[in-house]
Design a protein around this motif. Structure first.
Motif, short mmCIF file in Angstrom:
data_model
loop_
_atom_site.label_atom_id
_atom_site.label_comp_id
_atom_site.label_asym_id
_atom_site.label_seq_id
_atom_site.Cartn_x
_atom_site.Cartn_y
_atom_site.Cartn_z
N LEU A 60 -39.54 -1.60 -4.03
CA LEU A 60 -38.30 -1.37 -3.28
C LEU A 60 -37.15 -0.95 -4.17
O LEU A 60 -36.18 -0.36 -3.70
N LEU A 61 -37.23 -1.27 -5.46
CA LEU A 61 -36.12 -1.03 -6.37
C LEU A 61 -36.03 0.44 -6.74
O LEU A 61 -37.02 1.08 -7.10
N LYS A 62 -34.81 0.96 -6.67
CA LYS A 62 -34.56 2.34 -7.07
C LYS A 62 -33.27 2.40 -7.87
O LYS A 62 -32.43 1.50 -7.79
N HIS A 63 -33.12 3.47 -8.62
CA HIS A 63 -31.90 3.68 -9.40
C HIS A 63 -31.30 5.01 -8.98
O HIS A 63 -32.01 5.98 -8.74
N GLN A 64 -29.96 5.04 -8.86
CA GLN A 64 -29.28 6.23 -8.36
C GLN A 64 -28.05 6.53 -9.21
O GLN A 64 -27.30 5.62 -9.57
N ASN A 65 -27.88 7.81 -9.52
CA ASN A 65 -26.64 8.26 -10.14
C ASN A 65 -25.74 8.77 -9.01
O ASN A 65 -25.96 9.85 -8.47
N LEU A 66 -24.75 7.97 -8.63
CA LEU A 66 -23.90 8.33 -7.49
C LEU A 66 -22.99 9.50 -7.81
O LEU A 66 -22.60 10.25 -6.90
N GLU A 67 -22.65 9.67 -9.08
CA GLU A 67 -21.81 10.81 -9.47
C GLU A 67 -22.46 12.12 -9.03
O GLU A 67 -21.84 12.94 -8.36
N ASN A 68 -23.72 12.30 -9.40
CA ASN A 68 -24.44 13.52 -9.03
C ASN A 68 -24.62 13.61 -7.53
O ASN A 68 -24.51 14.69 -6.93
N TYR A 69 -24.91 12.48 -6.90
CA TYR A 69 -25.15 12.47 -5.45
C TYR A 69 -23.89 12.86 -4.68
O TYR A 69 -23.93 13.73 -3.80
N PHE A 70 -22.76 12.23 -5.03
CA PHE A 70 -21.51 12.53 -4.33
C PHE A 70 -21.05 13.97 -4.59
O PHE A 70 -20.48 14.62 -3.70
N GLU A 71 -21.29 14.45 -5.79
CA GLU A 71 -20.87 15.81 -6.12
C GLU A 71 -21.52 16.83 -5.20
O GLU A 71 -20.90 17.84 -4.83
N SER A 72 -22.75 16.57 -4.80
CA SER A 72 -23.46 17.50 -3.92
C SER A 72 -23.18 17.26 -2.45
O SER A 72 -23.40 18.14 -1.62
N LYS A 73 -22.66 16.06 -2.11
CA LYS A 73 -22.50 15.70 -0.70
C LYS A 73 -21.05 15.74 -0.20
O LYS A 73 -20.81 15.64 1.00
N LEU A 74 -20.08 15.85 -1.14
CA LEU A 74 -18.67 15.76 -0.74
C LEU A 74 -17.91 17.04 -1.12
O LEU A 74 -17.09 17.04 -2.04
N PRO A 75 -18.15 18.14 -0.42
CA PRO A 75 -17.45 19.38 -0.77
C PRO A 75 -15.94 19.30 -0.63
O PRO A 75 -15.21 19.96 -1.37
N SER A 76 -15.46 18.48 0.30
CA SER A 76 -14.01 18.37 0.50
C SER A 76 -13.33 17.70 -0.68
O SER A 76 -12.11 17.83 -0.85
N LEU A 77 -14.08 16.98 -1.50
CA LEU A 77 -13.50 16.33 -2.67
C LEU A 77 -13.07 17.38 -3.69
O LEU A 77 -12.08 17.19 -4.41
N LYS A 78 -13.81 18.48 -3.76
CA LYS A 78 -13.42 19.57 -4.67
C LYS A 78 -12.12 20.21 -4.21
O LYS A 78 -11.27 20.57 -5.02
N GLU A 79 -11.96 20.33 -2.90
CA GLU A 79 -10.71 20.89 -2.36
C GLU A 79 -9.55 19.95 -2.65
O GLU A 79 -8.44 20.40 -2.97
N PHE A 80 -9.80 18.64 -2.56
CA PHE A 80 -8.78 17.65 -2.89
C PHE A 80 -8.34 17.80 -4.34
O PHE A 80 -7.15 17.80 -4.65
N ALA A 81 -9.31 17.94 -5.24
CA ALA A 81 -8.99 18.11 -6.66
C ALA A 81 -8.17 19.37 -6.89
O ALA A 81 -7.24 19.39 -7.70
N ARG A 82 -8.50 20.43 -6.15
CA ARG A 82 -7.78 21.71 -6.31
C ARG A 82 -6.34 21.57 -5.84
O ARG A 82 -5.40 21.99 -6.53
N THR A 83 -6.14 20.97 -4.66
CA THR A 83 -4.77 20.86 -4.11
C THR A 83 -3.90 19.91 -4.92
O THR A 83 -2.68 20.04 -4.93
N LYS A 84 -4.53 18.96 -5.62
CA LYS A 84 -3.76 18.01 -6.44
C LYS A 84 -3.66 18.48 -7.88
O LYS A 84 -3.27 17.71 -8.77
N ALA A 85 -4.05 19.73 -8.11
CA ALA A 85 -3.95 20.35 -9.43
C ALA A 85 -4.72 19.56 -10.49
O ALA A 85 -4.32 19.45 -11.64
#
Length: 590
Positions: free
Chosen positions: A266-291
């Motif tokens: 049942l045990l698994k290991h996950q890198n959430l950084e990579n996972y979120f980067e591919s799943k949260l496109p609006s986060l890139k827009e947030f970074a852009r608008t906040k310079a």
């Protein structure tokens, strides 16, 4: 009723008398209730039904409520005397409180919250700061510090709080009790002072998982049903790197408990950084608008920024007029945070909502109906009272990164105590999908005893080197290697298996697993060498013979390869892979 309340408080005081004896040596004067309560009251449940009907589900339990919940005839204080001065007593009681009283529990008082329920430190200048009963010289955590302390000192069986950016999770972890943040919107916020409407969730504290679950079932109106066990327990490896205490002190407890109860598969290991980067496109827009132009800013920090921005924006939307009119004395740190908040455009608000929706979808997709995400609750042990670290950028970034997952996604999260390290409470957090509250409560009920049993791993004040054996650390490295292999990260898997071998070079499985990774990248000589070592350690290792046979076949050593496949068949006569490979080579020699 007043005399009833007085008598009850005498009894409650006796319950914590033993703890007070230890406090006499401290210079700081500690109140009898450790500063947890701000108002005494007594809300009695209805009479129990006559037999043969079942008693009320919470019969015999007492509870307290953070000073954010309305009670008829009392001013809800919001952690600030100017708020009390400028508001009238509540005309009705919050339905959340009424539900618990109707369920058989007795409400005995209101507890202290941080100023305007805005911070996570548990320190307040307007009222005497509550004392952390688990570590008197450390902060108790906030915003709902008083509620956590009331539970920790056994003054009550459970207590209510509101979790916006950690208001329940943080004090639970720092005071050594269970703390549950419900899924956003699962429990109506009627009759509760809002802090940030899109982040606020009702939460509660308890000392044991059974009480935590009983309260949850009543608040969430859940019928009792057969418990479901998790089918995957995912450790967020990169988020554990935010810890400032040895990582293995926490992860090893969870791994041991999960293996014992459910099996290591049942045990698994996950890198959430990579996972979120591919799943949260609006986060890139947030970074852009906040310079935010640096590509090195991790998604965890961006999510923390989103959480803080939402908290400040919605707080001012709700309470800005009161602040401008009354001009209350506000802590300089809170005041500076609020003044940093610019007006948001409709487009920016839409993007923030998109991030929230995408984060929830990402967590729900990762966990589905039967998964648990494991992260640290907080990055440090409770900080020392008066420490400047509480306002440091590093502490704020680490803490907000950990707290933002459940706050932004609205998913449910539970803080589970895991004993002590350096005489301070240590905890871990489990997250389930949005709406998975029952599943999370049931999982804590199932795992709690095993987690406490294994928490002896972190009981000592010394480093993990004296509590975790090399063999146990090797197993952790191997499991991470297995996960990297599944994700086709061959070089990472090789590195982790190599780490396991360094820690324990007498386990043939580690060599065999590394050989499999070497085969994937075409390093046949290294694969052959590892398999030979694995066979030396375990002459019945069928997989090692098969993999060595494959490596030798790729190297052109066909006769030796056939010998390996035939040896595998001797060990496992029905092994189809060995049979097909041996037959293929036999035909080659005909």
């Amino acid at each position: 009723m007043a005399s009833q309340a007085s008598n009850l408080w005498v009894l409650l005081g006796l319950g914590i008398a033993g703890i007070l004896l230890a406090a006499k040596k401290l210079k700081k004067t500690i109140r009898e209730d450790f500063g947890a309560f701000i108002d005494k009251l007594l809300l009695l449940p209805p009479p129990p039904p006559a037999p043969p009907k079942a008693p009320h589900p919470l019969t015999g339990l007492s509870f307290a409520i953070s000073d954010l919940f309305d009670v008829t005839g009392y001013v809800t204080g919001f952690g600030h005397p100017d708020w009390v001065r400028t508001h009238e007593p509540a005309s009705s009681t919050s339905p959340v409180v009424s539900t618990l009283v109707d369920g058989g529990a007795t409400c005995v008082g209101k507890t202290v919250v941080d100023e305007l329920s805005f911070s996570i430190s548990g320190e307040t200048k307007h009222y005497e700061s509550p004392t952390n009963p688990a570590a008197h010289d450390r902060i108790p955590g906030g915003a709902c510090s008083g509620a956590a302390i009331a539970v920790a000192t056994t003054a009550v069986d459970f207590a209510l709080g509101i979790d916006t950016v950690g208001g329940v999770r943080v004090p639970a972890g720092y005071c050594g009790v269970l703390g549950f943040k419900s899924s956003h919107g699962a429990i109506p916020n009627t009759g509760i002072i809002p802090v940030s409407s899109s982040l606020d969730s009702v939460g509660w504290f308890a000392r044991d998982p059974n009480t935590l679950r009983r309260v949850g079932y009543v608040l969430l109106h859940l019928p009792f049903a057969t418990q479901r066990n998790p089918r995957q327990i995912i450790l967020a490896d990169d988020y554990f790197q935010l810890l400032k205490i040895p990582v293995d002190l926490i992860t090893q407890v969870v791994i041991k408990s999960a293996e014992k109860l459910f099996g290591r598969q049942l045990l698994k290991h996950q890198n959430l950084e990579n996972y979120f980067e591919s799943k949260l496109p609006s986060l890139k827009e947030f970074a852009r608008t906040k310079a935010i132009t640096s590509t090195k800013v991790p998604t965890s920090k961006l999510l923390a920024n989103v959480m803080q921005l939402l908290q400040r924006h919605e707080f001012l939307q709700t309470h800005g007029d009161w602040i401008n009119t009354v001009k209350p004395a506000i802590d300089p740190l809170i005041s500076s945070q609020l003044s940093e908040n610019p007006e948001l455009t409709n487009e920016e608000i839409e993007n923030l909502n998109a991030i929230r929706n995408q984060t929830r979808a990402a967590i729900n997709s990762l966990l589905k109906d039967d998964g648990i995400l494991v992260i640290p609750t907080m990055p440090t042990l409770p900080l020392k009272l008066g420490s400047k670290e509480i306002i440091s950028e590093d502490y704020q970034n680490r803490a907000s990164s950990l707290l933002s997952i459940a706050s932004i996604s609205g998913c449910c999260q539970v803080t589970v105590p895991l004993g002590h390290h350096e005489k301070c409470p240590v905890s871990v957090s489990f997250i389930a999908r949005h709406g998975g509250d029952r599943f999370l409560l049931d999982t804590v009920q199932t795992m709690y005893a095993s987690l406490q049993e294994n928490s002896s791993v972190i009981a000592g004040p010394k480093s993990s080197k004296k509590t975790i054996s090399p063999e146990e650390s090797a197993e952790i490295a191997k499991e991470k290697g297995n996960q990297a292999f599944k994700e086709k990260q061959w070089q990472k898997a090789i590195g982790l298996y190599s780490e396991a071998i360094k820690l324990n070079d007498s386990n043939g499985t580690y060599y065999n697993n590394r050989a499999a990774a070497y085969l994937e990248i075409g390093s046949f000589l290294q694969a052959e060498e590892d398999c030979t070592r694995a066979i030396t350690l375990d002459k019945k290792n069928v997989k090692a013979y098969l993999r060595r046979g494959t490596a030798r076949e790729m190297l052109g050593a066909y006769k030796e390869a056939m010998d390996d496949f035939r040896h595998a068949l001797v060990l496992e006569p029905n092994n189809k892979r060995a049979s097909l490979s041996a037959e293929r080579l036999r035909k080659l020699f005909q």
